[in-house]
Design a protein around this motif. Structure first.
Motif, PDB file in Angstrom:
ATOM      1  N   MET A   1       0.812  -1.198   0.000  1.00  0.00           N
ATOM      2  CA  MET A   1       0.000   0.000   0.000  1.00  0.00           C
ATOM      3  C   MET A   1       0.861   1.271   0.000  1.00  0.00           C
ATOM      4  SD  MET A   1      -2.902   1.059   2.687  1.00  0.00           S
ATOM      5  CE  MET A   1      -3.576   2.672   2.662  1.00  0.00           C
ATOM      6  N   TYR A   2       1.941   1.277   0.789  1.00  0.00           N
ATOM      7  CA  TYR A   2       2.808   2.447   0.840  1.00  0.00           C
ATOM      8  C   TYR A   2       4.041   2.206  -0.019  1.00  0.00           C
ATOM      9  CZ  TYR A   2       0.033   3.727   4.918  1.00  0.00           C
ATOM     10  OH  TYR A   2      -0.998   4.056   5.754  1.00  0.00           O
ATOM     11  N   SER A   3       4.543   3.275  -0.640  1.00  0.00           N
ATOM     12  CA  SER A   3       5.755   3.160  -1.448  1.00  0.00           C
ATOM     13  C   SER A   3       6.957   2.937  -0.530  1.00  0.00           C
ATOM     14  CB  SER A   3       5.965   4.443  -2.259  1.00  0.00           C
ATOM     15  OG  SER A   3       6.366   5.508  -1.401  1.00  0.00           O
ATOM     16  N   PRO A   4       8.046   2.413  -1.084  1.00  0.00           N
ATOM     17  CA  PRO A   4       9.262   2.252  -0.277  1.00  0.00           C
ATOM     18  C   PRO A   4       9.746   3.581   0.323  1.00  0.00           C
ATOM     19  CG  PRO A   4       9.433   0.966  -2.293  1.00  0.00           C
ATOM     20  CD  PRO A   4       8.179   1.796  -2.409  1.00  0.00           C
ATOM     21  N   ALA A   5       9.591   4.673  -0.417  1.00  0.00           N
ATOM     22  CA  ALA A   5      10.030   5.982   0.089  1.00  0.00           C
ATOM     23  C   ALA A   5       9.187   6.420   1.282  1.00  0.00           C
ATOM     24  CB  ALA A   5       9.970   7.029  -1.019  1.00  0.00           C
ATOM     25  N   VAL A   6       7.877   6.205   1.217  1.00  0.00           N
ATOM     26  CA  VAL A   6       7.003   6.566   2.335  1.00  0.00           C
ATOM     27  C   VAL A   6       7.388   5.743   3.564  1.00  0.00           C
ATOM     28  CG1 VAL A   6       4.632   6.397   3.227  1.00  0.00           C
ATOM     29  CG2 VAL A   6       5.051   7.390   0.973  1.00  0.00           C
ATOM     30  N   LEU A   7       7.562   4.447   3.376  1.00  0.00           N
ATOM     31  CA  LEU A   7       7.925   3.586   4.504  1.00  0.00           C
ATOM     32  C   LEU A   7       9.277   3.962   5.095  1.00  0.00           C
ATOM     33  CD1 LEU A   7       6.645   0.120   3.256  1.00  0.00           C
ATOM     34  CD2 LEU A   7       5.656   1.584   5.045  1.00  0.00           C
ATOM     35  N   ASP A   8      10.230   4.328   4.239  1.00  0.00           N
ATOM     36  CA  ASP A   8      11.553   4.723   4.718  1.00  0.00           C
ATOM     37  C   ASP A   8      11.466   5.976   5.582  1.00  0.00           C
ATOM     38  OD1 ASP A   8      14.392   4.717   4.984  1.00  0.00           O
ATOM     39  OD2 ASP A   8      14.511   6.195   3.369  1.00  0.00           O
ATOM     40  N   HIS A   9      10.744   6.995   5.105  1.00  0.00           N
ATOM     41  CA  HIS A   9      10.620   8.237   5.885  1.00  0.00           C
ATOM     42  C   HIS A   9       9.809   8.025   7.158  1.00  0.00           C
ATOM     43  CE1 HIS A   9      12.546  11.584   3.775  1.00  0.00           C
ATOM     44  NE2 HIS A   9      12.348  10.870   2.690  1.00  0.00           N
ATOM     45  N   PHE A  10       8.852   7.101   7.126  1.00  0.00           N
ATOM     46  CA  PHE A  10       8.063   6.813   8.321  1.00  0.00           C
ATOM     47  C   PHE A  10       8.892   6.045   9.351  1.00  0.00           C
ATOM     48  CE2 PHE A  10       5.283   3.820  10.645  1.00  0.00           C
ATOM     49  CZ  PHE A  10       4.582   4.750  11.394  1.00  0.00           C
ATOM     50  N   GLN A  11       9.619   5.035   8.897  1.00  0.00           N
ATOM     51  CA  GLN A  11      10.388   4.196   9.809  1.00  0.00           C
ATOM     52  C   GLN A  11      11.701   4.840  10.244  1.00  0.00           C
ATOM     53  OE1 GLN A  11      10.570   0.713   7.342  1.00  0.00           O
ATOM     54  NE2 GLN A  11       8.609  -0.066   8.075  1.00  0.00           N
ATOM     55  N   ARG A  56       1.786  14.423  14.640  1.00  0.00           N
ATOM     56  CA  ARG A  56       0.864  13.395  15.129  1.00  0.00           C
ATOM     57  C   ARG A  56      -0.104  13.138  13.994  1.00  0.00           C
ATOM     58  NH1 ARG A  56      -0.956  15.954  20.610  1.00  0.00           N
ATOM     59  NH2 ARG A  56      -2.643  16.399  19.197  1.00  0.00           N
ATOM     60  N   GLY A  57      -0.039  11.928  13.463  1.00  0.00           N
ATOM     61  CA  GLY A  57      -0.925  11.625  12.350  1.00  0.00           C
ATOM     62  C   GLY A  57      -0.609  10.293  11.722  1.00  0.00           C
ATOM     63  N   CYS A  58      -1.101  10.122  10.529  1.00  0.00           N
ATOM     64  CA  CYS A  58      -0.968   8.858   9.814  1.00  0.00           C
ATOM     65  C   CYS A  58       0.458   8.674   9.268  1.00  0.00           C
ATOM     66  CB  CYS A  58      -1.987   8.803   8.677  1.00  0.00           C
ATOM     67  SG  CYS A  58      -1.697  10.010   7.370  1.00  0.00           S
ATOM     68  N   VAL A  59       0.688   7.493   8.732  1.00  0.00           N
ATOM     69  CA  VAL A  59       1.993   7.148   8.155  1.00  0.00           C
ATOM     70  C   VAL A  59       2.405   8.177   7.107  1.00  0.00           C
ATOM     71  CG1 VAL A  59       3.178   5.438   6.702  1.00  0.00           C
ATOM     72  CG2 VAL A  59       1.776   4.684   8.627  1.00  0.00           C
ATOM     73  N   THR A  60       1.488   8.523   6.220  1.00  0.00           N
ATOM     74  CA  THR A  60       1.815   9.456   5.144  1.00  0.00           C
ATOM     75  C   THR A  60       2.123  10.852   5.675  1.00  0.00           C
ATOM     76  OG1 THR A  60       0.405   8.196   3.649  1.00  0.00           O
ATOM     77  CG2 THR A  60       1.038  10.390   2.945  1.00  0.00           C
ATOM     78  N   ALA A  61       1.381  11.311   6.667  1.00  0.00           N
ATOM     79  CA  ALA A  61       1.654  12.627   7.255  1.00  0.00           C
ATOM     80  C   ALA A  61       3.051  12.662   7.860  1.00  0.00           C
ATOM     81  CB  ALA A  61       0.605  12.982   8.298  1.00  0.00           C
ATOM     82  N   MET A  62       3.433  11.583   8.529  1.00  0.00           N
ATOM     83  CA  MET A  62       4.777  11.503   9.107  1.00  0.00           C
ATOM     84  C   MET A  62       5.842  11.530   8.006  1.00  0.00           C
ATOM     85  SD  MET A  62       4.565  11.167  12.479  1.00  0.00           S
ATOM     86  CE  MET A  62       6.044  10.327  12.951  1.00  0.00           C
ATOM     87  N   ALA A  63       5.638  10.744   6.959  1.00  0.00           N
ATOM     88  CA  ALA A  63       6.608  10.671   5.870  1.00  0.00           C
ATOM     89  C   ALA A  63       6.732  12.011   5.151  1.00  0.00           C
ATOM     90  CB  ALA A  63       6.210   9.576   4.883  1.00  0.00           C
ATOM     91  N   CYS A  64       5.607  12.665   4.899  1.00  0.00           N
ATOM     92  CA  CYS A  64       5.641  13.963   4.216  1.00  0.00           C
ATOM     93  C   CYS A  64       6.331  15.015   5.073  1.00  0.00           C
ATOM     94  CB  CYS A  64       4.222  14.408   3.863  1.00  0.00           C
ATOM     95  SG  CYS A  64       3.437  13.434   2.560  1.00  0.00           S
ATOM     96  N   SER A  65       6.124  14.967   6.377  1.00  0.00           N
ATOM     97  CA  SER A  65       6.784  15.913   7.284  1.00  0.00           C
ATOM     98  C   SER A  65       8.299  15.715   7.256  1.00  0.00           C
ATOM     99  CB  SER A  65       6.266  15.714   8.705  1.00  0.00           C
ATOM    100  OG  SER A  65       4.880  15.925   8.781  1.00  0.00           O
ATOM    101  N   SER A  66       8.725  14.472   7.303  1.00  0.00           N
ATOM    102  CA  SER A  66      10.148  14.148   7.253  1.00  0.00           C
ATOM    103  C   SER A  66      10.768  14.639   5.945  1.00  0.00           C
ATOM    104  CB  SER A  66      10.333  12.630   7.400  1.00  0.00           C
ATOM    105  OG  SER A  66      11.672  12.252   7.184  1.00  0.00           O
TER     106      SER A  66
END
Length: 118
Positions: A1-11, A56-66
């Motif tokens: 569901m999430y791209s590798p880039a989104v997961l990388d920035h989230f994790q 504070r938010g969803c996976v995508t919000a965290m990744a976009c912030s990063s």
């Protein structure tokens, strides 16, 4: 569901936390989903020298912030104006419509920061 880039920035978020010597700090909210992004930046010689976020938010919000903090560092205030939600989405591998709000939240924070910096 999430791209590798989104997961990388989230994790492995870049520049997470507070910035003690911030020139400006702003907080923006997405009232629909409840995501909150606090963005701080330090400006030196007309450029963003450092940026940090707390989200504070969803996976995508965290990744976009990063990602946003990486995009901001080194930019002039004029260059910051050109950051778009589409640019953020593309850099994260293309966000689906259901999660595009994370990119919009990040762009809103960048615009609020510009307003605060004058």
């Amino acid at each position: 569901m999430y791209s590798p880039a989104v997961l990388d920035h989230f994790q492995n978020p870049r520049n997470a936390g507070t910035l003690d010597a911030a020139t400006a700090t702003v907080s923006v909210t997405n009232p629909v989903c409840g995501d909150i992004l606090e963005l701080s930046a330090r400006v030196e010689a007309g450029r963003i020298a450092e940026a940090r976020f707390r989200t504070r938010g969803c996976v995508t919000a965290m990744a976009c912030s990063s990602l946003l903090t990486e995009l901001l560092v080194g930019k002039t205030l004029v260059e910051v104006r050109t950051i778009s939600p589409e640019q953020i989405s593309e850099a994260l591998g293309g966000l689906p419509p259901a999660t595009f709000h994370g990119a919009q939240l990040a762009r809103d924070a960048a615009q609020a920061l510009l307003t605060r910096l004058g």
